[in-house]
Design an enzyme around this catalytic site. Sequence first.
Site, PDB file in Angstrom:
ATOM      1  CD1 TRP A 177      -0.309  -6.393  -2.847  1.00 18.16           C
ATOM      2  CD2 TRP A 177      -0.781  -6.925  -0.720  1.00 18.16           C
ATOM      3  NE1 TRP A 177      -0.068  -7.735  -2.686  1.00 18.16           N
ATOM      4  CE2 TRP A 177      -0.343  -8.092  -1.392  1.00 18.16           C
ATOM      5  CE3 TRP A 177      -1.125  -7.030   0.620  1.00 18.16           C
ATOM      6  CZ2 TRP A 177      -0.246  -9.327  -0.766  1.00 18.16           C
ATOM      7  CZ3 TRP A 177      -1.031  -8.262   1.244  1.00 18.16           C
ATOM      8  CH2 TRP A 177      -0.600  -9.396   0.548  1.00 18.16           C
ATOM      9  CD  GLU A 211       9.902 -12.293  -7.466  1.00 16.77           C
ATOM     10  OE1 GLU A 211       9.208 -11.883  -6.537  1.00 16.77           O
ATOM     11  OE2 GLU A 211      11.138 -12.179  -7.490  1.00 16.77           O
ATOM     12  CE  LYS A 270      13.789 -12.041  -8.462  1.00 14.88           C
ATOM     13  NZ  LYS A 270      14.481 -11.627  -7.286  1.00 14.88           N
ATOM     14  CG  ASN A 324       0.917   0.567   4.384  1.00 17.56           C
ATOM     15  OD1 ASN A 324       0.645  -0.634   4.348  1.00 17.56           O
ATOM     16  ND2 ASN A 324       2.151   1.025   4.221  1.00 17.56           N
ATOM     17  N   GLY A 325      -1.600  -1.123   6.360  1.00 18.00           N
ATOM     18  CA  GLY A 325      -1.425  -1.958   7.544  1.00 18.00           C
ATOM     19  C   GLY A 325      -2.664  -2.795   7.785  1.00 18.00           C
ATOM     20  CD  GLU A 329      16.943 -13.881  -6.102  1.00 22.57           C
ATOM     21  OE1 GLU A 329      16.403 -14.322  -5.073  1.00 22.57           O
ATOM     22  OE2 GLU A 329      16.664 -12.757  -6.568  1.00 22.57           O
ATOM     23  NE  ARG A 358       4.704   1.597   0.079  1.00 25.36           N
ATOM     24  CZ  ARG A 358       5.618   1.252   0.957  1.00 25.36           C
ATOM     25  NH1 ARG A 358       6.880   1.329   0.646  1.00 25.36           N
ATOM     26  NH2 ARG A 358       5.281   0.819   2.151  1.00 25.36           N
ATOM     27  CG  HIS A 406      18.216 -37.461  -2.470  1.00 27.13           C
ATOM     28  ND1 HIS A 406      18.519 -38.738  -2.071  1.00 27.13           N
ATOM     29  CD2 HIS A 406      19.403 -36.831  -2.655  1.00 27.13           C
ATOM     30  CE1 HIS A 406      19.838 -38.887  -1.998  1.00 27.13           C
ATOM     31  NE2 HIS A 406      20.395 -37.729  -2.354  1.00 27.13           N
ATOM     32  CE  LYS A 410      11.580  -3.564  -4.498  1.00 23.38           C
ATOM     33  NZ  LYS A 410      12.267  -4.714  -5.078  1.00 23.38           N
ATOM     34  CB  CYS A 430      -0.946   0.099   1.190  1.00 21.65           C
ATOM     35  SG  CYS A 430      -2.157  -1.201   1.239  1.00 21.65           S
TER      36      CYS A 430
HETATM   37  C1  F6R Z   1      11.796 -11.206  -4.589  1.00 22.84           C
HETATM   38  C2  F6R Z   1      11.647 -10.135  -3.621  1.00 22.84           C
HETATM   39  C3  F6R Z   1      11.183 -10.475  -2.264  1.00 22.84           C
HETATM   40  C4  F6R Z   1      11.960  -9.650  -1.225  1.00 22.84           C
HETATM   41  C5  F6R Z   1      11.388  -9.893   0.181  1.00 22.84           C
HETATM   42  C6  F6R Z   1      12.150  -9.139   1.230  1.00 22.84           C
HETATM   43  O1  F6R Z   1      12.209 -10.712  -5.823  1.00 22.84           O
HETATM   44  O2  F6R Z   1      11.876  -9.002  -3.918  1.00 22.84           O
HETATM   45  O3  F6R Z   1      11.300 -11.846  -2.005  1.00 22.84           O
HETATM   46  O4  F6R Z   1      13.300 -10.006  -1.279  1.00 22.84           O
HETATM   47  O5  F6R Z   1      10.042  -9.508   0.206  1.00 22.84           O
HETATM   48  O6  F6R Z   1      12.112  -7.761   0.979  1.00 22.84           O
HETATM   49  P1  F6R Z   1      13.106  -6.779   1.700  1.00 22.84           P
HETATM   50  O7  F6R Z   1      14.475  -7.074   1.195  1.00 22.84           O
HETATM   51  O8  F6R Z   1      12.640  -5.419   1.331  1.00 22.84           O
HETATM   52  O9  F6R Z   1      12.988  -7.061   3.170  1.00 22.84           O
END
Ligand code: F6R
Length: 616
Positions: free
Chosen positions: A74, A496, A493, A100-101, A489, A27, A512, A611, A2
């Site tokens: 969000w 997502e 990537k 937000n929250g 990772e 966000r 396994h 994010k 948010c």
């Molecule tokens: C994946 C991604 C998330 C963040 C996670 C932690 O591409 O961006 O998995 O890594 O939400 O976010 P931060 O680093 O902001 O605590």
Amino acid sequence: MCGIVGYIGKQKASAIILEGLKRLEYRGYDSAGVAVLRDGHFDLAKKAGRVEGLIKGTPAQKIAGTTGIGHTRWATHGGVTDANAHPHISSDGRIALIHNGVIENYASIKKFLLTKGFTFLSETDTEVLCNLLAYHYQKEPAAPEASRFLESVRKTLRHVEGTYGIAVLCTDCPAEIVAARKGSPLILGVGDGEYMLASDVSAIISRTQNVVYLKDGEIVHITATNFSITTLDAEDVSPVVDTITWKVEDADLNGYAHFMEKEIFEQPAALENTMRGRFAEDGSTAQFGGLNISAVDLRQVDRFHFLACGSAWHACLVAEHLIERFARVPVEVDYASEFRYRNMPLGSSTLFFTVSQSGETIDTLAALREAKRKGYKVLAIANVVGSTIAREADGGVYQHVGPEIGVASTKAFTSQLLVGAMLALYLGRMRDMSFSDGVEYVKALKGVPDLVRRTLETAPKIKEIARRYAHYHDFLFLGRLSLFPVALEGALKLKEISYIHAEGYPAAEMKHGPIALISESCPSVFFVPSGEMFNKVVSSMQEIKARKGRIIAVATENCDLPAGLADEVIRIPECHEAVLPIVATVPVQLLSYYIAEELKRDVDKPRNLAKSVTVE
Ligand code: F6R
């Protein structure tokens, strides 16, 4: 999670707020809305969907006025609908609120408010908060309007459990905003004859570089000419105005199609910035200005404990490998969300690190607080300056990579890998690592921007591979030692941003269980370094090939791969093992990006994600 924007000044608030919302959209992008005060009522526009849709559907004259608030959502409580979009207006029409929250006790408050005649148009906890505020406002004695408004916000917040960053307007106070935070970020921008509120600096950076980072439990009362900060108990707080170093261009696309693409290609410069000024003069070790722990105390630490989520957690796994390998100190890595409830036995000489790009991830923040509550020193590796985790930690390292706006972490991730590698060097040189090994290590670190630059040159080839592989529904990512977290990772990537199912495993672990997935329709991405693991990884590749699995190999230049074993080979430069995970990450970032692009996914705003995850 948010985005909140507020404006009070001489300009037309809605245009500035909508521009801020566009910058904050990463966000949360389920819905967007804006409310502006005009002649004792609210001009309101809100809509499910993107900010762009809100802008297109709202004639400018419908939201006039110079004081307003806006929100990108969000969804937590209630589906993605126009009615659930913020701002919410109280049923008496006097209060507009964005949030937000999560308000955890919203159900009991709602029950109470229903008995008092309040009505609800949405399913959100935010509307409950908004009506509770209207209730307290109605009950306040007829004191001067401003203090009545502020006091009723205080009273309301004393009754709520959960987290919030809020901004509120009141029809009786035409040029005022009251805002508060607990667990959700909020900053005040101090401009030239104007003030702005925002969840983060990218929303306000085009108007001011002077900001006040609000702390949990603080309330800011803003008028057209002034602002004051107090606590929930009405104690005055002296504001500290900080200057942001990020530039407006950092938050723009600058000709790239997506922020993710821009941020992938920014990595050489970003890594340069992470390292700047962080090597000792003798060229054999790293140095960190903000750790706030003496070398003597650091020498006494017998275990490091890293806490993070998502990609940052993967970065911690690489740090674990490097610190144990080069500094010979045991490292524990926990998901922050698990650590806070796990109550594991901890040693007395443990030092904690929390790792977070945003510095606002609620699980990581809660884990930090839990470790501190247990009496431990907690350091932070964070990108966003002034973020809550950075401020609450006892010290730490800023990543200095500029704003990361693409929802999928790229430059922040490789920068976290770099900080981990630098820490391993610093801690190693305090222990058994020789001067000459230190010098060689430093040389390798300094060369990493160039190695990444060279790896980025494989982009056209990777784009071509992506075009051919975009139609597969399952992928495995396989690597060993420090490249196992890179496999995790790579899988994250891909899933997502392209919504393709992908899993990461240590290469040998594949037999396994995961090998059952292998067929012509499930390709594997292998990380193949030269050196001691080469033959082992090749054996795993043979096992896949024997089962008709297609293979994309990310192999260092000197790897002499058996002919025909890999269907596709992406070459990366040979390099020191401390920087190999950074270099090996780049091809899988590009692969995910180009596959998602091929599939026409919304790369920077993948479905269901946001994010900065500020709810538990
Ligand atoms: C994946 C991604 C998330 C963040 C996670 C932690 O591409 O961006 O998995 O890594 O939400 O976010 P931060 O680093 O902001 O605590």
